[in-house]
Write a protein that holds these residues in place. Structure first.
Motif, mmCIF file in Angstrom:
data_model
loop_
_atom_site.group_PDB
_atom_site.id
_atom_site.type_symbol
_atom_site.label_atom_id
_atom_site.label_comp_id
_atom_site.label_asym_id
_atom_site.label_seq_id
_atom_site.Cartn_x
_atom_site.Cartn_y
_atom_site.Cartn_z
ATOM 1 N N SER A 102 9.728 11.612 -12.368
ATOM 2 C CA SER A 102 11.172 11.503 -12.178
ATOM 3 C C SER A 102 11.515 11.215 -10.715
ATOM 4 O O SER A 102 10.638 11.172 -9.838
ATOM 5 C CB SER A 102 11.857 12.792 -12.638
ATOM 6 O OG SER A 102 11.379 13.902 -11.893
ATOM 7 N N SER A 103 12.790 11.066 -10.429
ATOM 8 C CA SER A 103 13.250 10.758 -9.069
ATOM 9 C C SER A 103 12.886 11.846 -8.064
ATOM 10 O O SER A 103 12.460 11.529 -6.944
ATOM 11 C CB SER A 103 14.767 10.525 -9.075
ATOM 12 O OG SER A 103 15.095 9.397 -9.852
ATOM 13 N N PRO A 104 13.042 13.148 -8.389
ATOM 14 C CA PRO A 104 12.622 14.168 -7.420
ATOM 15 C C PRO A 104 11.144 14.071 -7.049
ATOM 16 O O PRO A 104 10.771 14.379 -5.912
ATOM 17 C CB PRO A 104 12.925 15.486 -8.146
ATOM 18 C CG PRO A 104 14.032 15.148 -9.091
ATOM 19 C CD PRO A 104 13.751 13.764 -9.535
ATOM 20 N N ASP A 105 10.306 13.638 -7.977
ATOM 21 C CA ASP A 105 8.886 13.454 -7.660
ATOM 22 C C ASP A 105 8.707 12.349 -6.631
ATOM 23 O O ASP A 105 7.888 12.458 -5.708
ATOM 24 C CB ASP A 105 8.092 13.119 -8.929
ATOM 25 C CG ASP A 105 8.194 14.205 -9.981
ATOM 26 O OD1 ASP A 105 8.260 15.394 -9.590
ATOM 27 O OD2 ASP A 105 8.206 13.884 -11.184
ATOM 28 N N ARG B 269 0.842 -1.200 0.000
ATOM 29 C CA ARG B 269 0.000 0.000 0.000
ATOM 30 C C ARG B 269 0.878 1.250 0.000
ATOM 31 O O ARG B 269 0.592 2.226 -0.713
ATOM 32 C CB ARG B 269 -0.937 0.006 1.202
ATOM 33 C CG ARG B 269 -1.772 1.289 1.289
ATOM 34 C CD ARG B 269 -2.713 1.293 2.476
ATOM 35 N NE ARG B 269 -3.815 0.384 2.297
ATOM 36 C CZ ARG B 269 -4.156 -0.566 3.142
ATOM 37 N NH1 ARG B 269 -3.440 -0.748 4.245
ATOM 38 N NH2 ARG B 269 -5.190 -1.347 2.918
ATOM 39 N N ASP B 270 1.952 1.246 0.808
ATOM 40 C CA ASP B 270 2.879 2.380 0.809
ATOM 41 C C ASP B 270 3.472 2.596 -0.574
ATOM 42 O O ASP B 270 3.561 3.721 -1.065
ATOM 43 C CB ASP B 270 4.003 2.148 1.824
ATOM 44 C CG ASP B 270 3.543 2.354 3.252
ATOM 45 O OD1 ASP B 270 2.705 3.240 3.472
ATOM 46 O OD2 ASP B 270 4.016 1.634 4.143
ATOM 47 N N ARG B 271 3.886 1.503 -1.198
ATOM 48 C CA ARG B 271 4.505 1.599 -2.522
ATOM 49 C C ARG B 271 3.519 2.200 -3.536
ATOM 50 O O ARG B 271 3.869 3.092 -4.315
ATOM 51 C CB ARG B 271 4.962 0.214 -2.973
ATOM 52 C CG ARG B 271 5.848 0.211 -4.220
ATOM 53 C CD ARG B 271 6.017 -1.209 -4.728
ATOM 54 N NE ARG B 271 6.486 -2.098 -3.690
ATOM 55 C CZ ARG B 271 7.771 -2.360 -3.435
ATOM 56 N NH1 ARG B 271 8.702 -1.786 -4.175
ATOM 57 N NH2 ARG B 271 8.115 -3.197 -2.485
ATOM 58 N N ALA B 272 2.278 1.720 -3.501
ATOM 59 C CA ALA B 272 1.288 2.203 -4.461
ATOM 60 C C ALA B 272 0.936 3.675 -4.206
ATOM 61 O O ALA B 272 0.781 4.460 -5.148
ATOM 62 C CB ALA B 272 0.024 1.343 -4.378
ATOM 63 N N LYS B 273 0.833 4.044 -2.931
ATOM 64 C CA LYS B 273 0.463 5.424 -2.622
ATOM 65 C C LYS B 273 1.591 6.396 -2.946
ATOM 66 O O LYS B 273 1.341 7.524 -3.380
ATOM 67 C CB LYS B 273 0.040 5.532 -1.157
ATOM 68 C CG LYS B 273 -1.317 4.895 -0.880
ATOM 69 C CD LYS B 273 -1.808 5.195 0.514
ATOM 70 C CE LYS B 273 -3.200 4.614 0.735
ATOM 71 N NZ LYS B 273 -4.224 5.248 -0.129
ATOM 72 N N VAL B 274 2.829 5.988 -2.720
ATOM 73 C CA VAL B 274 3.955 6.851 -3.093
ATOM 74 C C VAL B 274 3.989 7.056 -4.604
ATOM 75 O O VAL B 274 4.206 8.181 -5.085
ATOM 76 C CB VAL B 274 5.287 6.254 -2.585
ATOM 77 C CG1 VAL B 274 6.476 6.983 -3.216
ATOM 78 C CG2 VAL B 274 5.376 6.347 -1.074
ATOM 79 N N ALA C 247 3.543 10.645 -6.454
ATOM 80 C CA ALA C 247 4.569 11.140 -7.380
ATOM 81 C C ALA C 247 3.957 11.467 -8.736
ATOM 82 O O ALA C 247 4.326 12.465 -9.377
ATOM 83 C CB ALA C 247 5.680 10.109 -7.534
ATOM 84 N N THR C 248 3.015 10.648 -9.178
ATOM 85 C CA THR C 248 2.338 10.916 -10.448
ATOM 86 C C THR C 248 1.560 12.222 -10.381
ATOM 87 O O THR C 248 1.560 13.023 -11.331
ATOM 88 C CB THR C 248 1.390 9.752 -10.791
ATOM 89 O OG1 THR C 248 2.147 8.527 -10.856
ATOM 90 C CG2 THR C 248 0.706 10.001 -12.128
ATOM 91 N N THR C 249 0.890 12.462 -9.257
ATOM 92 C CA THR C 249 0.152 13.715 -9.084
ATOM 93 C C THR C 249 1.104 14.910 -9.058
ATOM 94 O O THR C 249 0.808 15.966 -9.640
ATOM 95 C CB THR C 249 -0.673 13.670 -7.785
ATOM 96 O OG1 THR C 249 -1.572 12.563 -7.826
ATOM 97 C CG2 THR C 249 -1.456 14.956 -7.601
ATOM 98 N N ILE C 250 2.223 14.773 -8.375
ATOM 99 C CA ILE C 250 3.198 15.866 -8.292
ATOM 100 C C ILE C 250 3.702 16.232 -9.685
ATOM 101 O O ILE C 250 3.821 17.414 -10.035
ATOM 102 C CB ILE C 250 4.358 15.464 -7.354
ATOM 103 C CG1 ILE C 250 3.862 15.373 -5.901
ATOM 104 C CG2 ILE C 250 5.511 16.456 -7.464
ATOM 105 C CD1 ILE C 250 4.865 14.761 -4.958
ATOM 106 N N ALA C 251 4.013 15.210 -10.485
ATOM 107 C CA ALA C 251 4.480 15.475 -11.852
ATOM 108 C C ALA C 251 3.396 16.168 -12.664
ATOM 109 O O ALA C 251 3.666 17.125 -13.403
ATOM 110 C CB ALA C 251 4.903 14.168 -12.511
ATOM 111 N N ALA C 252 2.152 15.715 -12.524
ATOM 112 C CA ALA C 252 1.062 16.338 -13.269
ATOM 113 C C ALA C 252 0.836 17.774 -12.830
ATOM 114 O O ALA C 252 0.526 18.648 -13.651
ATOM 115 C CB ALA C 252 -0.222 15.520 -13.079
#
Length: 483
Positions: A459-462, A437-442, A446-451
């Protein structure tokens, strides 16, 4: 002779289309309604008879039998009055009146006036699902504006006008939207947030991806203000979702005004588990369902009962609440965005000032919120009053536009993680013994941050920023290194 008409009823969360069949024949005058009518439906006999008289229409003198189909379904309320009258008109008319699939909804007054009903959004959704396109209601009936495009709406003031339309076969196509709730520009004033630059980005990420959020901080630090500000960043609902929201809101608030704005529910911490989830004898929706497609804001979450908070486990995962109402399995939609606030300890100043709480008291305080609930919350942020000094964030209107664009990118579903981002996510989760669950939520964060930054490539910073937001206390690399 036989005649029929379509009507509709609503039992709490359920909407049913009812075909009213009328049989008018010779015999001793008698008016009978069958098909499991309750007292309010049976009393329609007096309303229909009086409405015929005052409308100047001849009431059949023979034996009248009305069957409410399906006969096994309990009928209640006055929604079927108009459909009953239309069925009788069709059964007794000479020459016969052509049959159609128009749905008639309205209560009859004794003088033949058609009284508008409240809460027709759910009926409209059911009609659309059944492929029906014609609706007849009172001339004073207020309807959501999407109905004007979804249906042919016939509006009549009294039963006499309905009879004229039936004889002229004009029920279809007599369209008027004069009483539809018009779409108006809603006045949304941006809340005043002095500073809070970090928190503004936090709220934007939360709004763009509909992530759940827990704000922790001392009393007066601004947790509730930040939580309330989230609704300003949320984009408008689609008309489809807005109608779903209206259908549920109208059950508990018949005067609900149709709106495209997502609902925000703020139950008091004394709310019971049933009030939060819904159900009961009459199958009423709870706060979680009333927050469907919107925000469920639990201010001072740790003051809620353990049972009430714990009951949110399944809805947070599935977006559905299943319960038994009168021996029948009932499903309530509950796709809400959970936003919660909490003090760090009973006195509220642990880590922020002089705290007088014992360690055992603090542990007991946090035990009110089960670990599985905390694990389901996407983001945790500790609000610090000192970080707000001297900071000036972007206007919330700017963030709201970024959120709207990010939603568009996310709905496209074309975001991808770079190889470096995948490696960093795997390595960090392995080192911290993170759950799936942690892996999926991270990854989702990150996908939301990039969007939000206008990118489809994650990317890695996300990933690093997502890990920091996910759980500073458990997924923070710095804490892991220190331990």
């Amino acid at each position: 002779m036989l005649g029929d008409a379509l009507g509709a009823i609503r039992h709490g969360a359920d909407v049913h289309l009812v075909r009213v069949q009328a049989d008018v024949g010779p015999g001793f005058p008698r008016f009978t309604i069958v098909g499991l009518p309750d007292s309010s439906v049976s009393e329609a006999k007096a309303r229909v008879r009086s409405a015929f008289h005052h409308a100047g229409l001849p009431f059949p003198k023979g034996r009248i039998t009305l069957n409410l189909q399906p006969a096994s379904l309990k009928k209640q309320g006055s929604w079927l009055d108009l459909a009953m009258a239309v069925a009788i008109l069709r059964a007794s008319a000479t020459p016969p009146i052509p049959r159609d699939e128009t749905v008639f909804v309205g209560e009859l007054a004794l003088d033949g006036t058609i009284v508008p009903q409240q809460g027709l959004s759910a009926i409209g959704l059911r009609m659309r699902d059944e492929g029906l396109s014609s609706l007849c209601v009172s001339a004073d009936q207020s309807l959501p504006w999407p109905f004007d495009d979804m249906f042919q709406i016939s509006r009549t003031s009294n039963l006499a006008d309905v009879a004229v339309m039936l004889r002229q076969n004009q029920v279809r196509g007599v369209v008027s939207s004069s009483r539809s709730a018009k779409r108006v520009a809603e006045d949304r004033r941006a809340p005043l947030l002095c500073g809070h630059q970090v928190e503004q980005r936090l709220l934007a990420i939360c709004a763009a991806g509909r992530h759940s959020l827990l704000l922790v901080g001392s009393p007066g630090v601004g947790k509730t203000t930040l939580a309330d500000s989230l609704s300003y960043l949320l984009p408008d609902l689609t008309e489809e979702h807005a109608l779903e929201v209206a259908a549920w809101q109208e059950i508990t608030n018949p005067t609900y005004a149709f709106s495209l704005r997502p609902p925000v529910r703020r139950p008091h911490h004394s709310v019971s588990q049933r009030s939060l989830l819904g159900g009961g004898r009459f199958g009423m929706p709870g706060e979680a369902t009333l927050a469907h497609h919107g925000v469920l804001l639990l201010d001072e979450m740790l003051e809620f009962s353990h049972a009430a908070i714990n009951a949110l486990r399944e809805p947070m995962d599935t977006g559905v609440i299943e319960c038994t109402v009168n021996g029948k399995l009932t499903r309530f939609p509950a796709s809400f965005q959970l936003i919660a606030t909490a003090n760090p300890c009973p006195c509220g100043y642990r880590g922020y000032g002089d705290c007088s709480c014992a360690e055992l008291d603090v542990r007991r305080y946090w035990m009110r919120c089960p670990g599985p609930i905390l694990d389901r919350i996407d983001m945790v942020h500790h609000v610090n009053r000192q970080t707000n000094v001297g900071q000036r964030g972007d206007p919330l209107d700017t963030w709201a536009e970024k959120v709207r664009k990010a939603r568009t990118l996310l709905q496209g579903g074309s975001s991808v993680l770079t190889n470096d981002a995948k490696h960093l996510l795997w390595r960090t989760c392995e080192r911290l013994h993170a759950s799936e669950r942690d892996r999926a939520k991270v990854a989702a964060l990150a996908t939301t941050i990039a969007a939000l930054d206008g990118r489809q490539e994650v990317s890695s910073p996300d990933i690093e920023e997502a890990i920091a937001w996910r759980r500073p206390g458990s997924l923070s690399p710095s804490r892991n290194a220190a331990t």
